[in-house]
Design a protein around this motif. Structure first.
Motif, PDB file in Angstrom:
ATOM      1  N   PHE A 462      35.839  33.978  58.543  1.00 32.31           N
ATOM      2  CA  PHE A 462      36.479  33.571  57.261  1.00 32.31           C
ATOM      3  C   PHE A 462      35.479  33.541  56.049  1.00 32.31           C
ATOM      4  CE2 PHE A 462      39.461  31.892  59.988  1.00 32.31           C
ATOM      5  CZ  PHE A 462      40.462  31.501  59.189  1.00 32.31           C
ATOM      6  N   ILE A 463      34.110  32.946  56.248  1.00 35.85           N
ATOM      7  CA  ILE A 463      33.352  33.051  55.186  1.00 35.85           C
ATOM      8  C   ILE A 463      32.905  34.622  54.795  1.00 35.85           C
ATOM      9  CG2 ILE A 463      30.667  32.879  54.945  1.00 35.85           C
ATOM     10  CD1 ILE A 463      30.786  30.484  56.443  1.00 35.85           C
ATOM     11  N   ALA A 464      33.095  35.625  55.840  1.00 36.87           N
ATOM     12  CA  ALA A 464      32.771  37.151  55.419  1.00 36.87           C
ATOM     13  C   ALA A 464      33.986  37.712  54.585  1.00 36.87           C
ATOM     14  CB  ALA A 464      32.551  37.856  56.824  1.00 36.87           C
ATOM     15  N   ARG A 465      34.931  37.041  54.821  1.00 44.29           N
ATOM     16  CA  ARG A 465      36.322  37.398  53.604  1.00 44.29           C
ATOM     17  C   ARG A 465      36.720  36.241  52.657  1.00 44.29           C
ATOM     18  NH1 ARG A 465      39.269  40.846  57.101  1.00 44.29           N
ATOM     19  NH2 ARG A 465      40.532  41.340  55.311  1.00 44.29           N
ATOM     20  N   GLU A 466      35.438  35.577  52.380  1.00 44.35           N
ATOM     21  CA  GLU A 466      35.820  34.342  51.416  1.00 44.35           C
ATOM     22  C   GLU A 466      36.222  34.870  49.944  1.00 44.35           C
ATOM     23  OE1 GLU A 466      32.777  31.203  49.186  1.00 44.35           O
ATOM     24  OE2 GLU A 466      33.269  30.686  51.212  1.00 44.35           O
ATOM     25  N   PRO A 467      35.864  36.098  49.467  1.00 45.47           N
ATOM     26  CA  PRO A 467      36.468  36.471  48.214  1.00 45.47           C
ATOM     27  C   PRO A 467      37.990  36.440  48.387  1.00 45.47           C
ATOM     28  CG  PRO A 467      34.330  37.516  48.761  1.00 45.47           C
ATOM     29  CD  PRO A 467      34.688  36.856  49.829  1.00 45.47           C
ATOM     30  N   GLU A 468      38.502  37.064  49.288  1.00 45.06           N
ATOM     31  CA  GLU A 468      40.024  37.483  49.448  1.00 45.06           C
ATOM     32  C   GLU A 468      40.549  36.016  49.655  1.00 45.06           C
ATOM     33  OE1 GLU A 468      40.952  40.780  52.301  1.00 45.06           O
ATOM     34  OE2 GLU A 468      38.560  40.517  52.675  1.00 45.06           O
ATOM     35  N   LEU A 469      40.121  34.987  50.293  1.00 43.96           N
ATOM     36  CA  LEU A 469      40.467  33.878  50.617  1.00 43.96           C
ATOM     37  C   LEU A 469      40.595  32.836  49.238  1.00 43.96           C
ATOM     38  CD1 LEU A 469      38.795  32.771  53.862  1.00 43.96           C
ATOM     39  CD2 LEU A 469      41.351  32.850  53.466  1.00 43.96           C
ATOM     40  N   ARG A 470      39.501  33.106  48.514  1.00 39.53           N
ATOM     41  CA  ARG A 470      39.494  32.448  47.234  1.00 39.53           C
ATOM     42  C   ARG A 470      40.702  32.991  46.104  1.00 39.53           C
ATOM     43  NH1 ARG A 470      33.298  32.453  44.804  1.00 39.53           N
ATOM     44  NH2 ARG A 470      34.718  31.257  43.192  1.00 39.53           N
ATOM     45  N   ALA A 471      40.614  34.417  46.395  1.00 36.46           N
ATOM     46  CA  ALA A 471      41.731  34.883  45.331  1.00 36.46           C
ATOM     47  C   ALA A 471      42.993  34.189  45.715  1.00 36.46           C
ATOM     48  CB  ALA A 471      41.831  36.299  45.669  1.00 36.46           C
ATOM     49  N   HIS A 472      43.393  34.102  46.975  1.00 36.92           N
ATOM     50  CA  HIS A 472      44.680  33.400  47.355  1.00 36.92           C
ATOM     51  C   HIS A 472      44.877  32.119  46.896  1.00 36.92           C
ATOM     52  CE1 HIS A 472      46.439  36.810  49.629  1.00 36.92           C
ATOM     53  NE2 HIS A 472      45.357  37.145  50.143  1.00 36.92           N
ATOM     54  N   LEU A 473      43.848  31.501  47.140  1.00 38.92           N
ATOM     55  CA  LEU A 473      43.869  29.893  46.923  1.00 38.92           C
ATOM     56  C   LEU A 473      43.662  29.730  45.347  1.00 38.92           C
ATOM     57  CD1 LEU A 473      41.154  28.340  49.293  1.00 38.92           C
ATOM     58  CD2 LEU A 473      43.681  29.103  49.577  1.00 38.92           C
ATOM     59  N   ASP A 474      43.349  30.501  44.487  1.00 34.26           N
ATOM     60  CA  ASP A 474      43.353  30.580  43.041  1.00 34.26           C
ATOM     61  C   ASP A 474      44.956  30.937  42.663  1.00 34.26           C
ATOM     62  OD1 ASP A 474      40.723  30.236  42.961  1.00 34.26           O
ATOM     63  OD2 ASP A 474      40.177  32.167  42.407  1.00 34.26           O
ATOM     64  N   ALA A 475      45.542  31.833  43.437  1.00 38.77           N
ATOM     65  CA  ALA A 475      46.689  32.224  42.901  1.00 38.77           C
ATOM     66  C   ALA A 475      47.686  31.007  43.204  1.00 38.77           C
ATOM     67  CB  ALA A 475      47.169  33.586  43.843  1.00 38.77           C
ATOM     68  N   LEU A 476      47.611  30.191  44.348  1.00 39.18           N
ATOM     69  CA  LEU A 476      48.372  29.207  44.738  1.00 39.18           C
ATOM     70  C   LEU A 476      48.061  27.864  43.794  1.00 39.18           C
ATOM     71  CD1 LEU A 476      48.029  29.462  48.580  1.00 39.18           C
ATOM     72  CD2 LEU A 476      49.924  29.840  47.147  1.00 39.18           C
ATOM     73  N   GLY A 477      47.042  27.820  42.764  1.00 38.77           N
ATOM     74  CA  GLY A 477      46.773  26.939  42.236  1.00 38.77           C
ATOM     75  C   GLY A 477      46.057  25.777  42.823  1.00 38.77           C
ATOM     76  N   MET A 478      45.313  26.081  43.967  1.00 38.39           N
ATOM     77  CA  MET A 478      44.507  25.109  44.658  1.00 38.39           C
ATOM     78  C   MET A 478      43.296  24.582  43.749  1.00 38.39           C
ATOM     79  SD  MET A 478      45.075  26.084  48.618  1.00 38.39           S
ATOM     80  CE  MET A 478      44.119  24.940  49.149  1.00 38.39           C
ATOM     81  N   ASN A 479      43.201  23.174  44.208  1.00 37.80           N
ATOM     82  CA  ASN A 479      41.979  22.609  43.513  1.00 37.80           C
ATOM     83  C   ASN A 479      40.590  23.129  44.093  1.00 37.80           C
ATOM     84  OD1 ASN A 479      43.812  21.302  41.667  1.00 37.80           O
ATOM     85  ND2 ASN A 479      43.907  19.484  43.250  1.00 37.80           N
TER      86      ASN A 479
END
Length: 479
Positions: A462-479
């Protein structure tokens, strides 16, 4: 005690030897991890799958893939995509090459791991402050070093095992086993004979003395550890000390607040308020001088530190205001938290069930619930999980703050992983650049100690793919 100065070659000769001994097809991303009494060689094959070999002194009860005259040579299962049984013959052949060079590997078994690159010998004042903070039985061969952001202290216990304590300036990305007002104190495993779990309470007790002596340590460090925009040298006026807002809480049941409040000293029973969190509680209150304090508890997890550890819960304090003298409060906090621990069964009975259990749908409704999470995010998470977990997978967003991944393995054991934004004082198992990664035990059949290494491997993906995870969380409006 062997001198702890960094090796001149910074382990380059060991890395070179290990690379030479590996088959050519496996000489990718080779790295070595050293402890006193063990060397682990990590590498990747041509397909990018991870493998590891372990070398340590041969013992009568040890099981080894290959046994030399003095050393045991084994493989470690570090990648769930690798079938170790299918690899057994190849592993044995490669480990034979290591066993043939036993004489070259053996000296590394007693050599201490290298120091951090920024270490230099501590000043007499710093060494004295650190060594005198240790239990007397651990002081004889202690060696102290100053670092750019604190200190590193190595010492041996009564049995001769090597340990390490370090202190670093507090910051949002600095992990701590015990926190002071200005420094984060932690321990490092340097000796293969040390079981970190069984040593955790002794470490916590020992580091509590460092917290009590923090002012002296900071003074010996020249005060450099308290400079910077995040650490104000002057305490704010009492009227300016306010609670920091939290978005992971909701009001706790009145019975729980009453139960917890009875454990507080009378002078702390002002503006008492309780909150339920994702997996525990927060109790906030003011003392007679109006200063804010916070204590919290959470369901026990392997790998998460706490000021007081109960059988079923972990108890800690919140660091709410820079103006509080934590070294003077830590003893009082600990006393109250021990009372909480003694009543943890009563506390658990009043806590709501973990929201991950209540809000995640049962497996048969998984497809309907997954529709609430973008398919691209589901596909990314599915790719990061072991193949055996992918058939029974559910994702949910809890309180717009936490992404919960729930899956069953081939044996039907339920697993739950948690991904959320990093915040100050947030406990987590692994930290990325901006996200914290943890797990929650939902299934009584889960063997946490046995599964913990697998969780670490998965969460490293998960950490190795964190930029992709962050992009999805940003799109979802997660705090």
């Amino acid at each position: 005690m062997e001198p702890l100065q960094p090796d001149p070659d910074h382990d380059a000769s060991l890395l070179s030897l290990a690379t030479e001994l590996l088959p050519a097809r496996w000489r990718r991303d080779v790295r070595v991890v050293r402890l006193v009494g063990a060397v682990t060689v990590h590498f990747r094959d041509a397909e990018g799958l991870r493998h590891a070999f372990d070398v340590r002194p041969l013992q009568a009860e040890s099981r080894a893939t290959i046994s030399g005259e003095h050393l045991a040579f084994s493989y470690q299962e570090v990648d769930p995509e690798v079938d170790a049984l299918a690899m057994l013959d190849a592993y044995r052949e490669a480990l034979q090459a290591f066993a043939a060079r036993e004489a070259d590997l053996r000296p590394w078994m007693t050599r201490a791991p290298k120091l951090r690159d920024d270490c230099e010998p501590a000043s007499p004042a710093l060494r004295e402050a650190l060594v005198e903070s240790l239990p007397e039985a651990w002081r004889g061969e202690a060696e102290a070093h100053a670092t750019l952001d604190g200190f590193e202290l190595r010492f041996r216990d009564e049995a001769g095992m090597l340990h390490c304590f370090e202190g670093r300036r507090l910051g949002v990305d600095v992990p701590a086993f015990v926190r002071g007002e200005h420094l984060a104190f932690a321990s490092s495993v340097l000796d293969a004979r040390i079981d970190p779990t069984s040593w955790s309470e002794r470490y916590r007790e020992a580091l509590a003395v460092f917290v009590a002596n923090e002012a002296r340590i900071v003074d010996a460090l020249g005060g450099a550890t308290v400079e910077g925009p995040e650490f104000e040298p002057d305490a704010p006026a009492r009227g300016e000390l306010e609670f920091e807002p939290r978005t992971d809480c909701e009001p706790a049941p009145e019975a729980l607040v009453e139960l917890l409040g009875r454990s507080l000293p009378p002078e702390w029973r002002h503006e008492v308020a309780g909150f339920s969190t994702f997996d525990g509680f927060v109790l906030r209150f003011r003392d007679a001088d109006g200063r804010p304090h916070g204590l919290e508890g959470m369901r026990a997890r392997v790998g998460v530190g706490a000021l007081v550890r109960g059988a079923k819960m972990l108890f800690s304090h919140e660091r709410l205001a820079r103006g509080l003298d934590l070294s003077a409060l830590i003893g009082k906090y600990t006393e109250v938290l021990r009372e909480f621990s003694a009543r943890e069964d009563e506390i658990l009975a009043l806590l709501p069930p973990p929201r991950v259990e209540a809000e995640l749908p049962p497996p048969q409704h998984r497809e309907a619930h997954e529709a609430e999470v973008p398919e691209a995010l589901v596909a990314l998470v599915r790719e990061l999980l072991p193949e055996a977990w992918r058939a029974d997978l559910g994702l949910a967003i809890v309180s717009e703050e936490s992404l919960i991944v729930r899956a069953k393995d081939a044996a039907g054991v339920l697993h739950a992983l948690d991904v959320r934004r990093l915040k100050r004082n947030q406990p987590c198992m692994l930290r990325g650049e901006a996200l914290g990664y943890s797990y929650t035990k939902l299934d009584p059949a889960l063997d946490e100690a046995a599964t913990l290494p697998l969780y670490r491997q998965i969460l490293e993906r998960f950490i190795a793919r964190e930029p992709e995870l962050r992009a999805h969380l940003d799109a979802l409006g997660m705090n």
